[in-house]
Design an enzyme around this catalytic site. Structure first.
Site: not given
Length: 436
Positions: A35, A86, A151, A153, A155, A253, A256, A264, A325
């Site tokens: 990476k 996590t 954070e 953030l 995406e 948000f 629909a 997240c 998304k």
């Protein structure tokens, strides 16, 4: 200031590159040799608009470097950020903190002087306490301060979110040195008048989960209203606008769709549920949100089968969009995974196109045929399903799509296309929370 970022995943790489763009000296550390080599060669491990250019510019300027040597990376650092994964722990849904604690141990053992350790990863309440215990146990001779700096953030819009945040939350135990260092790190944001909010460490840890749970609740609420709209003959987009214009509610948000996914909301809502259970303070609303969202994704598959006349066996369904998304290649908990499974269980053949997510999606959908465009996907299909609202799908030639299909049926799970426009093109249309 010299800052070390442990982890070059989504949060670590974006944060490191943005801090470097502020003028700080950043070292990003990761154990994955391949990476690090790819990043240094200009190949990003994730798709995020503008990230490759931001990394390249700051690396060329000497403000951003990468290494697999943690001990060398933390040497002389003013602050060390932990930005490792996590994920939900298998079996019980709790956040897996093994990577956080392992990183904390390595950092503490490598320190050569006082330091501030910052948990940037999303972690449950009390994680900072355990990191502090590890530090005290391994290096009682050093002044090590542990700070929470969650954070926020999105995406696909992470760079803008980092540079122009709604707020920056910093949780400490009151250490003046830690507060001074964190204030200096985020000082460049003062020009944007971003509110720097100092709280207790446990409060900061909970703010992150509470924020994501509330947003997930808004999504799930409007999705349930969409189902009610279909049952009573109302239009969910009008309902959304009607309630969203109330400043106490807000319009964000309230769109629909097929349910939330990503890195997240699914794991954070589940972790918050588990935290509530552990402390005998159950969060019943969030528990329901998790259950309703999981059921909704599968229900979208049934909606598509219904649009096919109730029988999908032997028919071809074309999916436009696979990622959870637009503007990301993230497939974690994407609604498309449940939709594909439901369609395959119903006997359908699935064809799909996504601008960025097909390489990652392919191993998860071994029976799905991946193609190179929306038009190739639609050719010969019995139904076309808009799953992810990529910009590339907002102005398609509907007549071209309809005439190429075996049966011109459009299932618009994002309510992108007006009813009149699709019907004029020859489509039979099915939308979410709509009379169509």
């Amino acid at each position: 200031m010299k800052i070390t970022m442990i982890g070059t995943g989504y949060v670590g790489l974006v944060s490191g590159a943005c801090f470097a763009d502020f003028g700080h000296d950043i070292v990003c550390v990761d154990k994955d040799i391949a990476k690090i080599a790819a990043i240094e060669a200009g190949r990003m491990p994730i798709y995020e608009p503008g990230l490759d250019q931001l990394v390249g510019t700051n690396a060329a300027a000497g403000r951003l470097s990468f290494t697999t040597d943690l001990a060398a990376g933390v040497k002389g650092a003013d602050a060390i950020f932990i930005a490792v994964g996590t994920p939900s722990r298998r079996g019980d849904g709790h956040a897996d903190l093994s990577y956080v604690y392992a990183a904390a141990r390595e950092i503490v053992e490598a320190l050569d002087g006082p330091a501030v350790i910052v948990t940037k990863s999303t972690v449950p309440v009390g994680t900072g306490d355990e990191v502090e215990r590890i530090a005290r146990e391994l290096r009682p001779d050093l002044d090590i301060q542990v700070v929470s700096n969650p954070e926020f953030l999105r995406e696909g819009a992470a760079i803008g979110d980092f540079k122009r945040p709604d707020r920056v939350v910093v949780g400490t135990t009151g250490s003046e040195r830690a507060i001074a260092i964190m204030s200096q790190i985020y000082r460049p944001l003062n020009l944007n008048q971003a509110p720097l909010m100092f709280t207790g460490r446990r409060t900061a840890e909970l703010i992150k989960y509470a924020a994501n749970a509330f947003l997930a609740t808004k999504i799930t609420f409007i999705n349930e209203m969409a189902d009610l709209c279909e049952a009573v003959g109302a239009e969910v987009q009008d309902v959304s606008r009607g309630i969203g214009l109330d400043n106490r509610i807000g319009s964000k948000f309230l769109h629909a769709g097929p349910g939330y996914g990503g890195s997240c909301f699914p794991k954070d809502t589940l972790a918050l549920v588990k935290t509530g259970q552990d402390f005998d303070a159950p969060v019943r609303i969030v528990e329901t949100v998790v259950q309703v969202n999981d059921l909704r994704k599968r229900a979208m598959g049934r909606k598509i089968v219904k649009a096919l006349g109730g029988d999908a066996r032997g028919k071809t369904v074309a999916l436009l969009g696979l990622t959870f998304k637009p503007n990301t290649d993230d497939m974690r908990d994407a609604p498309s995974l449940a939709i594909v499974q439901a369609l395959e269980d119903a006997g359908a053949k699935v064809v799909a196109y996504d601008p960025e997510g097909m390489e990652i999606a392919a191993p998860m959908m071994s029976n799905v045929t991946m193609v190179n465009s929306a038009y190739e996907a639609a050719a010969g299909a019995d139904a076309l399903v808009l799953v992810t609202e990529w910009d590339a799908f907002r102005a398609l030639d509907l007549k071209r799509l309809a005439t190429s299909m075996n049966a011109p049926t459009l299932v618009d799970l994002r309510n992108i296309y007006p009813v009149a426009e699709t019907q004029a093109a020859g489509f039979t249309l099915s939308r979410v929370g709509s009379l169509a």
